[in-house]
Design an enzyme around this catalytic site. Structure first.
Site, PDB file in Angstrom:
ATOM      1  N   ALA A 132     104.265  81.844  47.381  1.00 43.05           N
ATOM      2  CA  ALA A 132     103.660  83.130  46.994  1.00 43.05           C
ATOM      3  C   ALA A 132     102.168  82.962  46.740  1.00 43.05           C
ATOM      4  CB  ALA A 132     104.341  83.681  45.738  1.00 43.05           C
ATOM      5  N   GLU A 171      91.283  83.914  45.315  1.00 41.96           N
ATOM      6  CA  GLU A 171      91.122  85.270  44.745  1.00 41.96           C
ATOM      7  C   GLU A 171      91.423  86.344  45.795  1.00 41.96           C
ATOM      8  OE1 GLU A 171      89.375  86.286  41.470  1.00 41.96           O
ATOM      9  OE2 GLU A 171      90.287  84.374  41.021  1.00 41.96           O
ATOM     10  N   GLU A 179     102.085  80.233  43.947  1.00 37.17           N
ATOM     11  CA  GLU A 179     103.212  79.290  44.062  1.00 37.17           C
ATOM     12  C   GLU A 179     103.316  78.847  45.512  1.00 37.17           C
ATOM     13  OE1 GLU A 179     106.750  81.213  42.621  1.00 37.17           O
ATOM     14  OE2 GLU A 179     105.841  81.656  40.673  1.00 37.17           O
ATOM     15  N   THR A 197      92.955  76.202  39.400  1.00 35.95           N
ATOM     16  CA  THR A 197      91.624  75.715  39.034  1.00 35.95           C
ATOM     17  C   THR A 197      91.611  75.266  37.575  1.00 35.95           C
ATOM     18  OG1 THR A 197      90.607  77.173  40.665  1.00 35.95           O
ATOM     19  CG2 THR A 197      89.178  76.395  38.892  1.00 35.95           C
TER      20      THR A 197
HETATM   21  C1  LIG Z   1      90.273  75.690  45.628  1.00 37.43           C
HETATM   22  C2  LIG Z   1      91.331  76.694  45.293  1.00 37.43           C
HETATM   23  C3  LIG Z   1      91.421  77.157  43.986  1.00 37.43           C
HETATM   24  C4  LIG Z   1      92.416  78.091  43.640  1.00 37.43           C
HETATM   25  N1  LIG Z   1      92.548  78.486  42.344  1.00 37.43           N
HETATM   26  C5  LIG Z   1      93.615  79.251  41.972  1.00 37.43           C
HETATM   27  C6  LIG Z   1      93.875  79.537  40.591  1.00 37.43           C
HETATM   28  O1  LIG Z   1      93.124  79.136  39.710  1.00 37.43           O
HETATM   29  N2  LIG Z   1      94.974  80.256  40.276  1.00 37.43           N
HETATM   30  C7  LIG Z   1      95.834  80.730  41.229  1.00 37.43           C
HETATM   31  O2  LIG Z   1      96.812  81.379  40.871  1.00 37.43           O
HETATM   32  N3  LIG Z   1      95.621  80.470  42.555  1.00 37.43           N
HETATM   33  C8  LIG Z   1      94.538  79.738  42.952  1.00 37.43           C
HETATM   34  N4  LIG Z   1      94.325  79.442  44.274  1.00 37.43           N
HETATM   35  C9  LIG Z   1      95.255  79.937  45.271  1.00 37.43           C
HETATM   36  C10 LIG Z   1      94.665  81.052  46.152  1.00 37.43           C
HETATM   37  O3  LIG Z   1      94.496  82.221  45.391  1.00 37.43           O
HETATM   38  C11 LIG Z   1      95.611  81.244  47.348  1.00 37.43           C
HETATM   39  O4  LIG Z   1      95.449  80.100  48.158  1.00 37.43           O
HETATM   40  C12 LIG Z   1      95.272  82.487  48.144  1.00 37.43           C
HETATM   41  O5  LIG Z   1      95.666  83.639  47.438  1.00 37.43           O
HETATM   42  C13 LIG Z   1      95.975  82.515  49.515  1.00 37.43           C
HETATM   43  O6  LIG Z   1      97.327  82.218  49.404  1.00 37.43           O
HETATM   44  P1  LIG Z   1      98.006  81.108  50.363  1.00 37.43           P
HETATM   45  O7  LIG Z   1      97.161  79.889  50.289  1.00 37.43           O
HETATM   46  O8  LIG Z   1      99.430  80.974  49.970  1.00 37.43           O
HETATM   47  O9  LIG Z   1      97.904  81.697  51.823  1.00 37.43           O
HETATM   48  P2  LIG Z   1      98.900  82.749  52.497  1.00 37.43           P
HETATM   49  O10 LIG Z   1      99.146  83.900  51.589  1.00 37.43           O
HETATM   50  O11 LIG Z   1     100.093  82.026  52.988  1.00 37.43           O
HETATM   51  O12 LIG Z   1      98.038  83.257  53.719  1.00 37.43           O
HETATM   52  C14 LIG Z   1      97.898  82.508  54.939  1.00 37.43           C
HETATM   53  C15 LIG Z   1      97.173  83.406  55.951  1.00 37.43           C
HETATM   54  O13 LIG Z   1      97.946  84.594  56.191  1.00 37.43           O
HETATM   55  C16 LIG Z   1      97.137  85.743  55.958  1.00 37.43           C
HETATM   56  N5  LIG Z   1      97.952  86.821  55.412  1.00 37.43           N
HETATM   57  C17 LIG Z   1      98.839  86.754  54.389  1.00 37.43           C
HETATM   58  N6  LIG Z   1      99.385  87.949  54.156  1.00 37.43           N
HETATM   59  C18 LIG Z   1      98.830  88.807  55.048  1.00 37.43           C
HETATM   60  C19 LIG Z   1      98.996  90.196  55.329  1.00 37.43           C
HETATM   61  N7  LIG Z   1      99.824  90.958  54.618  1.00 37.43           N
HETATM   62  N8  LIG Z   1      98.251  90.744  56.328  1.00 37.43           N
HETATM   63  C20 LIG Z   1      97.374  89.992  57.055  1.00 37.43           C
HETATM   64  N9  LIG Z   1      97.202  88.667  56.852  1.00 37.43           N
HETATM   65  C21 LIG Z   1      97.912  88.085  55.855  1.00 37.43           C
HETATM   66  C22 LIG Z   1      96.090  85.282  54.946  1.00 37.43           C
HETATM   67  O14 LIG Z   1      94.944  86.123  54.974  1.00 37.43           O
HETATM   68  C23 LIG Z   1      95.815  83.883  55.438  1.00 37.43           C
HETATM   69  O15 LIG Z   1      94.893  83.914  56.500  1.00 37.43           O
HETATM   70  C24 LIG Z   1      93.309  78.563  44.643  1.00 37.43           C
HETATM   71  C25 LIG Z   1      93.188  78.094  45.962  1.00 37.43           C
HETATM   72  C26 LIG Z   1      92.216  77.177  46.288  1.00 37.43           C
HETATM   73  C27 LIG Z   1      92.140  76.677  47.703  1.00 37.43           C
END
Ligand SMILES: Cc1cc2nc3c(=O)[nH]c(=O)nc-3n(C[C@H](O)[C@H](O)[C@H](O)COP(=O)(O)OP(=O)(O)OC[C@H]3O[C@@H](n4cnc5c(N)ncnc54)[C@H](O)[C@@H]3O)c2cc1C
Length: 406
Positions: free
Chosen positions: A145, A385, A142, A173
């Site tokens: 999240a 992932e 989300e 995806t």
């Molecule tokens: C092409 C694509 C396809 C996707 N497909 C799906 C899908 O099919 N279904 C689905 O549900 N999601 C999907 N996603 C979402 C993807 O799983 C999330 O983007 C990913 O989990 C990271 O979350 P965020 O983008 O909110 O980054 P954030 O969680 O905001 O992270 C930003 C940065 O902070 C760092 N960070 C966060 N928490 C911590 C911590 N505790 N300690 C250290 N560093 C931290 C992260 O490593 C990152 O560098 C997809 C994303 C993309 C780009």
């Protein structure tokens, strides 16, 4: 004893995928990237052809639905076959790998937590796709999240024989094309993970809309969609596993179980893209550097290639260990995270090194010169992932738990 040997059927499938990848997929890869979609007629033909290759004993069906009529304790080969196929297809084009019809990321949570009736209902639509291609999807992320899965705010409220869902999912995806999406919601954010529920929300359910289709840096031919739930009434029968499953943290565990199966596959895809870049640079060096050239330059480049090749090989071996454990029904959360963290980094580095080794040629964007595309495609493998940082947190937690056991 761990055994990485492919059987005859797997070797034949690998060779067939490689040949198709080289002669049919690669030449169209940049075109699909530019038009931001894969031609449906091609996808249908390719899908039908790969089904025929797999024969009656369809490993992907097992992978999605779980082995049927088999001793549940007996090792299977499904994760290995899927990982081998994922690497080979991503070597050809990662977008086509992620766009293949089927339950996709939505398969593992249904396989792990669905009731027998739910498995039959939601998987049966993929058994025969000769009339129409169909997809499933996985909706966890989300706007607030991503890594912090426990922070999801999409709400679900019981109302008679249904639940009312409200919220927004992003980066899903194949979310726009999916016949159903496994949506994670919460009965009460204050409960944290214990409040999570997983629903299968079907396309066409009133209040369930596709929002924005994202413009991306890489994997541009693969669809990534925003999904909106507005007073969306989902039958209680679509709650994965039934209400009693959720007396503990089962909803959250459903999300996590998915990752133990899928992270090694993501790692395998990363190995495929990294290998494509490595092989391109290796051939470029062979074709463009003769031994008459100054030795220091030649040997420095050969040494860089050796390091890239070594890292990719290490990532592949770890990936195969993780899939071997899954096939032997062994807990593999640590190895799944290790493989994804290592493969993502190794493949990103392979793409960067390959471009640098090829110099200006490495930046060309042509059907026969795809390094810049692979460079754009690979970055997300260290993000989706679970990011690399999150994998390292999972690994360190597991390592410290193992330590305490001594
Ligand atoms: C092409 C694509 C396809 C996707 N497909 C799906 C899908 O099919 N279904 C689905 O549900 N999601 C999907 N996603 C979402 C993807 O799983 C999330 O983007 C990913 O989990 C990271 O979350 P965020 O983008 O909110 O980054 P954030 O969680 O905001 O992270 C930003 C940065 O902070 C760092 N960070 C966060 N928490 C911590 C911590 N505790 N300690 C250290 N560093 C931290 C992260 O490593 C990152 O560098 C997809 C994303 C993309 C780009």
């Amino acid at each position: 004893m761990i055994d990485f040997e492919l059987n005859t059927q797997q070797r034949m499938l690998k060779e067939a995928l490689h040949d198709m990848g080289k002669s049919v997929i690669r030449p169209q890869s940049l075109g699909w990237d530019r038009q931001k979609t894969i031609d449906l007629a091609f996808l249908r033909n390719f899908y039908m052809m790969s089904q025929a290759l797999r024969g009656e004993n369809n490993p992907m069906e097992d992978f999605n639905e779980g082995p049927k009529n088999r001793d549940p304790g007996k090792p299977v080969q499904t994760n290995r076959t899927a990982a081998m196929g994922a690497e080979e297809l991503a070597w050809a084009d990662a977008s086509i790998m992620l766009s293949l019809p089927g339950p996709g990321l939505g398969g593992p949570p249904i396989r792990a937590s669905g009731t027998p009736e739910q498995k039959e209902r939601f998987f049966s639509i993929f058994r025969d796709m000769s009339d129409e291609l169909r997809w499933g999807a996985y909706g966890l992320t989300e706007p607030g999240a991503g890594s912090d899965v426990a922070a999801i705010r999409t709400s679900c409220k019981r109302d008679g024989d249904a639940y009312i869902l409200n919220g927004r999912k992003c980066y899903i995806t194949m979310g726009g094309r999916a016949s159903w999406v496994v949506i994670f919601a919460t009965v009460d954010p204050a409960l944290g993970r214990a409040g999570h529920r997983a629903f299968v929300v079907e396309k066409g359910t009133p209040g369930f809309f596709v929002g924005k289709i994202e413009e991306k840096m890489g994997l541009r031919a693969n669809e990534t969609a925003e999904l909106v739930l507005e007073d969306c009434r989902v039958p209680a029968a679509n709650l994965l596993g039934g209400e009693e499953k959720y007396q503990t943290k089962e909803g959250f565990m459903t999300a996590m179980k998915t990752f133990d199966n899928t992270r090694p596959l993501v790692a395998a895809m990363a190995c495929g893209i990294g290998r494509a870049a490595y092989e391109y640079a290796r051939d470029f060096v062979k074709d463009n550097y003769v031994l008459g050239r100054p030795i220091p330059r030649y040997s420095a480049i050969a040494e860089r290639l050796a390091r890239v090749g070594r890292n990719l090989e290490a990532a592949r071996i770890l990936t195969w260990k993780a899939v071997w454990m899954a096939d032997h029904h062994l807990p593999n959360a640590k190895e799944a995270s290790m493989s994804k963290a290592l493969a993502g980094q190794a493949a990103i580095w392979a793409c960067i090194e390959a471009i640098e080794i090829c110099g200006a040629h490495g930046t060309l964007a042509e059907d026969h010169a795809l390094l810049e595309k692979w460079f754009r495609d690979i970055k997300v493998y260290d993000i989706f992932e679970g990011t690399g940082q999150i994998q390292r947190i999972v690994i360190s937690k597991r390592l410290l738990t193992d330590l305490r056991a001594f």
